[in-house]
Design an enzyme around this catalytic site. Structure first.
Site, PDB file in Angstrom:
ATOM      1  N   LYS A 153       0.853  -1.204  -0.011  1.00 33.86           N
ATOM      2  CA  LYS A 153      -0.084  -0.014   0.015  1.00 33.86           C
ATOM      3  C   LYS A 153       0.708   1.167  -0.144  1.00 33.86           C
ATOM      4  CE  LYS A 153      -3.160  -2.660   2.543  1.00 33.86           C
ATOM      5  NZ  LYS A 153      -3.637  -3.111   4.056  1.00 33.86           N
ATOM      6  N   ARG A 210      -3.790  -7.527  14.047  1.00 35.43           N
ATOM      7  CA  ARG A 210      -2.983  -6.520  14.671  1.00 35.43           C
ATOM      8  C   ARG A 210      -3.300  -5.184  14.245  1.00 35.43           C
ATOM      9  NH1 ARG A 210      -0.830  -5.035   9.877  1.00 35.43           N
ATOM     10  NH2 ARG A 210      -0.466  -6.665   8.349  1.00 35.43           N
TER      11      ARG A 210
END
Lengths: 501, 166, 501, 166
Positions: free
Chosen positions: C237, C292
């Site tokens: 990303k 997470r």
């Protein structure tokens, strides 16, 4: 639509304005003095013009020169920031005459509100409450004394021509009155070139609370709630927050309405601030109106989500306000700490030098409006404010925790700053608890400064051990370079030598 | 080597031993292990017994050390100084106190007193204008003005000697 | 209530977690490798422990050592950040066994969601749509081929044991299938020590959209809306935003419900992210769940006002969520740009060196979560991400304008970064217009990189003139120092000498 | 003095004259006044005809200049180089192109070809691992591999010569 704006200012406010301009696709023109060739606002700008020597009177206050630059650079408008030329009626007028837009209120509004007695007189015609006092500057001391007696001592003597605590005196009794007026007049004359003073009722436990207003050229005026500014020293604000921990919803609405009425009364256009004093009984009184962007404006931006500089520019372009009063909503809590290059432990004496290391706090809800960089020199020529740390969080307690965290993480090496002083204030139980009034600093001065000078054993050992390591290194490196011992040791030798003789 | 660390009214006796780039600090109750790594001129990352600090040693004022952003007054006296003091000669404070120098560059706008004047600690000595503010400098000690090295209207650099009180 | 937390990480995420800890009055313990003695997370922490040499396997991945430090420092809990040990089931288990709280989901949830085929299988038992494909890792290539034919080509081969694009292949036809499976298996084996791969339907114009969820130990699970993450290169990303310019309110609600259901299906506790692919027809499919804190979590924080790390800590302390689903409201728009130490113009090759000058953007709506400082060395040992710039504003257009402004103001000297690349993406008309899908980078690669290499006349003159001035200065200073000409000139002389021979 | 500024396919002929700390730049159409003040090593605040820029000249790669955050490829050729080129000797590019050095410190995990191999521009040459990523380095020019200075598994510093193509 503006294509290019000249910012007639320097330091953090120049950067603040440039940021919004750039977001709006507007080019920014900086002006700089000889002391500011590599100042952040010059590096940041699209264009930069030299305007004179370091002294403000030869550069940032020299408006003919700035106007020349605006014309040469084909700027559509001038943003004056705060300070310098921002409340200069003549400048505002000359700019308009040159066919350039002055991003600020009409010259008439600056004039009315810039003169405190004129502002008082104008406000007496409205429903907005004004602190009881003389309507005109004192000319006849006897007459003033009778007014003072009528109001009841203590009274406050204030300068008509300026602020910042200069020319201000609290008088407790009729006996001390005449001498105090004389002193205030002389101080006022020397500070502002205007010796006129007036008198006001001295309020009990006063809170300095101000309302942000914005007004467009189409007759729309709204307010964006309050900022609590009662933490002051040397009559200068240190920490501001919004909402105020002192006022309640009903009072907020009343004061907001009064702020809008104040703006309307002088046909205000642009962003302005109406300052009130609120006493312990929650009575509020008009204090003054600042006809410019305020240092502490980010506090309002953080809780309302509104970009005040963008609104200023839109208004100056002739556009209507981007929102109505009913669209204004406050979310969470914001606190601003002003970071000055001053030695708080040494009576706030200004501190100059090179910034040897810089760690600016960041992360969630943390904004720093500044104009500093590592390696930069802080010169003695201008206002010692390095920038403002503004922290936002969902409620007051969280915002204060965040401010403490951010101040702890702030590191400016090479000069003294008010970072630690702000930590002392924010950590003070009375401040934590809120409400507090403008006497906070005077009342707690000793505690706030004691904290500055007490160190734990651990801190002393770290400091001593590091200093030793540093001196050891310096000694070795200077020995390598062929020099003798460290300067400290040299001095000791000299002393010992003297003693021997 | 023996040292004394003073800050305000607080005083600590320590022994410093350099060892493999570290400093072993012994006090009466504890032994500490300090490692100071310079990250910028005069600014150190310090780890002492696994506690982490950022320490600035080159701040304004020779006796000022900045620990985690907090400036503290510090005096580090080595054996020589400690011995001198035992002899009753507390030179360091005396000499420093009597000589008033400019802590900031600025314009001397007013000098209140003249050479030979008797001064009481806290008396205003002179005004220095910097950063758009007037700063009143007060006498740090009592005594007689021995020397005035500048005149009103003079621009001074940081560190310039202004007045000597003896 | 935790008193002390060990952060088993480095870089920007360590600072991010420490900031919230400090705001909550919790002491922070750093661990560091030999390469990180003066790294920001060490300077920032209350305590710092050396754990090994520069290689991650000898330090940040060495969990026995980290556990020892947690015990020696009397830490109540360990926050793993992202990467390193954050999704290591064994570590989570060992931490709990040592009586220390692991700030993350239960080991079982990590295990289920960490294995992609296991996650798929578990999701097939729910109502959440899953991309059509094999349910088990491929063992029999013939059988897999028949599944692929059933789904219809093109299909995607993906690694079961890890992400980041490694072990991934798009296969267009039955002929290419077998060889692609073999390659993917080998790549997967070498990258993750796990050669298992599975196949999935290849979606048309897929959007990578993920939902943030938080779940407490009391059975409350809510989602905090989506993040659009379709701008990727090398399967990483680059830019994320919230809200997504692609999905509408109804779809958002459906996907949010699916995200909550996903979290419930594995008895999730803590902060997690459910990733979906959404095709051009606005059909959405479960992709994977990250157990997470995500790199891009600040985007959600900026639009919801929620501190995700604070929620993680509260949940780990056994407290209920601080808000209900109906309390979640989104205000404005946030965009994150990842700043990597990479040379975008040179195929994103990592760039190392000393940061000679650093100017981090700031001001309204501007947040930088980083771990860099001027004078610091960027080493080749760890992830090249320097930090993330997150900009918030009232709407998407303003947030993009703000991002452009902030990127323009960002200056990192001495190393190459992706700042300019992010500017190219944000300035691209297709991105500006939104929606865009995961093919954006591949589709516009050339334009994005062309812009990186074209300079106007003005820029060339400035660059040339400055380079000349610099070389001139270097020449003079080296002459003064007794040396000859600049190294460049020396080289020229040497060449000329050679030619003469 | 005459110079040529090249960036990509774009080329400008200029004349530079130093004058009182400034640089006068003359092109065919214009005369510009440039003042560059160093604010950090290799980073300049530049004002050229009242336009303001921050310019970094000591970036990675000798031919890279960073203007307002935008890195651009730049070649500045002085009279000597221009003259050499007139003689048909475009040394600079040739020599630079054929020698491939490590742009990052890292671990050489794979070398694809051997000395004497014929290489076509764009062929993969070697893999270097840094910052947890494997980077494939391709041949910038066609030619024959003359020399390989490292071996697989070797850790190299930035700038280490790896392969020479002639």
């Amino acid at each position: 639509m503006f294509k290019k704006i000249l910012i007639a200012n320097r330091g953090e406010i120049a950067l603040r304005v440039m940021r919004t301009c750039r977001e709006m696709g507007i080019e920014v023109v900086a002006v700089y003095s000889a002391a500011d060739r590599t100042a952040p606002h010059v590096l940041f700008a699209d264009e930069a013009y030299f305007i004179g020597s370091a002294a403000s009177s030869d550069s940032y206050l020299k408006y003919e020169k700035i106007l020349e630059v605006a014309q040469a650079s084909h700027s559509d408008a001038i943003h004056p920031g705060y300070g310098f030329l921002s409340e200069n009626t003549e400048f505002a007028q000359k700019v308009s005459e040159a066919g350039i837009v002055f991003i600020g209120p009409p010259a008439d509004a600056i004039k009315t509100m810039g003169d405190k007695t004129m502002a008082r007189q104008s406000m007496l015609l409205t429903d907005v409450p004004v602190v009881p006092g003389t309507e005109d500057p004192i000319e006849d001391v006897e007459k003033a004394l009778s007014v003072a007696k009528e109001i009841g001592f203590p009274v406050l003597i204030k300068a008509a021509g300026g602020g910042g605590g200069k020319g201000m005196r609290i008088v407790d009794s009729a006996e001390a009155f005449e001498s105090a007026v004389g002193k205030a007049q002389r101080e006022s004359q020397s500070a502002f070139g205007d010796g006129r003073v007036y008198i006001e009722k001295y309020l009990e436990e006063p809170h300095h609370i101000e309302f942000q207003v914005i007004a467009d050229t189409h007759g729309n005026v709204i307010h964006l709630n309050e900022r609590e500014c009662s933490i002051q020293r040397r009559y200068q604000k240190v920490i501001e927050e919004s909402p105020s921990p002192f006022i309640h919803a009903e009072l907020r609405e009343q004061m907001g309405k009064a702020a809008v009425e104040t703006a309307r009364s002088c046909n205000y256009v642009g962003a302005g601030t109406v300052e009130f004093l609120v006493d312990k009984y929650k009575h509020f009184y008009f204090l003054e109106m600042n006809t410019r962007l305020q240092v502490e404006h980010p506090v309002t931006e953080m809780v309302t989500g509104i970009d005040l500089v963008a609104e200023q520019i839109r208004i100056a372009e002739g556009k209507p306000l981007s929102l109505k009063q009913s669209d204004v909503s406050v979310s969470g809590h914001a606190v601003e700490c002003r970071i000055y290059a001053e030695d708080a432990a040494n009576d706030f004496v200004p501190s100059t030098g090179t910034i040897s290391m810089l760690q600016i706090p960041d992360g969630p809800g943390t904004r720093f409006d500044g104009a500093i960089r590592q390696g930069m020199e802080v010169t003695p020529y201008y206002d010692p404010m390095l920038g403002k740390l503004i922290c936002w969080a969902k409620d007051r307690d969280s915002a204060l925790n965040r401010s403490e965290r951010a101040l702890r993480e702030f590191y400016i090496g090479g000069i003294e700053t008010t970072i630690q002083f702000c930590r002392s204030v924010i950590g003070h139980p009375q401040f934590r608890q809120g409400p507090y009034d403008t006497h906070f600093y005077a009342l707690h001065k000793e505690e706030l400064h004691t904290e500055l000078s007490t160190a734990t054993d651990e801190v002393m050992l770290v400091a001593g051990g590091t200093l030793h390591t540093h001196q050891d290194r310096m000694k070795h490196s200077s020995q390598k370079a062929g020099a003798g011992e460290s300067s400290r040791s040299n001095w000791v030798s000299a002393q010992m030598g003297r003693q021997k003789q | 080597m023996k040292y004394e660390i003073n800050s305000g009214a607080h005083s600590l006796q320590v022994d410093f031993q350099s060892e493999a780039g570290r400093l072993i600090i012994n006090t009466d109750d504890a032994s500490l292990n300090l490692e100071a790594v310079e990250v910028q001129p005069g600014v150190y990352s310090v780890i002492m017994n696994n506690r982490s600090f950022v320490v600035g040693v080159a701040c304004n004022g020779e006796n000022r050390v900045n620990v985690n952003g907090t400036p503290i007054s510090l005096e580090l006296l080595d054996a020589v100084h400690l011995h001198l003091r035992e002899l009753g000669w507390d030179s360091l404070k005396e000499v420093k106190a009597g000589l008033i120098s400019a802590q900031i560059p600025g314009l001397i706008t007013k000098i209140f007193r003249g050479v030979g004047d008797e001064i009481v600690e806290g008396d205003p000595l002179f005004l220095i204008e910097a950063m758009k503010m007037e700063n009143e400098i007060k006498a740090p000690v009592s005594g007689i003005i021995q020397k005035i090295s500048v005149s009103e209207g003079q621009t001074v650099e940081k560190g310039t000697n202004i007045i000597e009180i003896g």
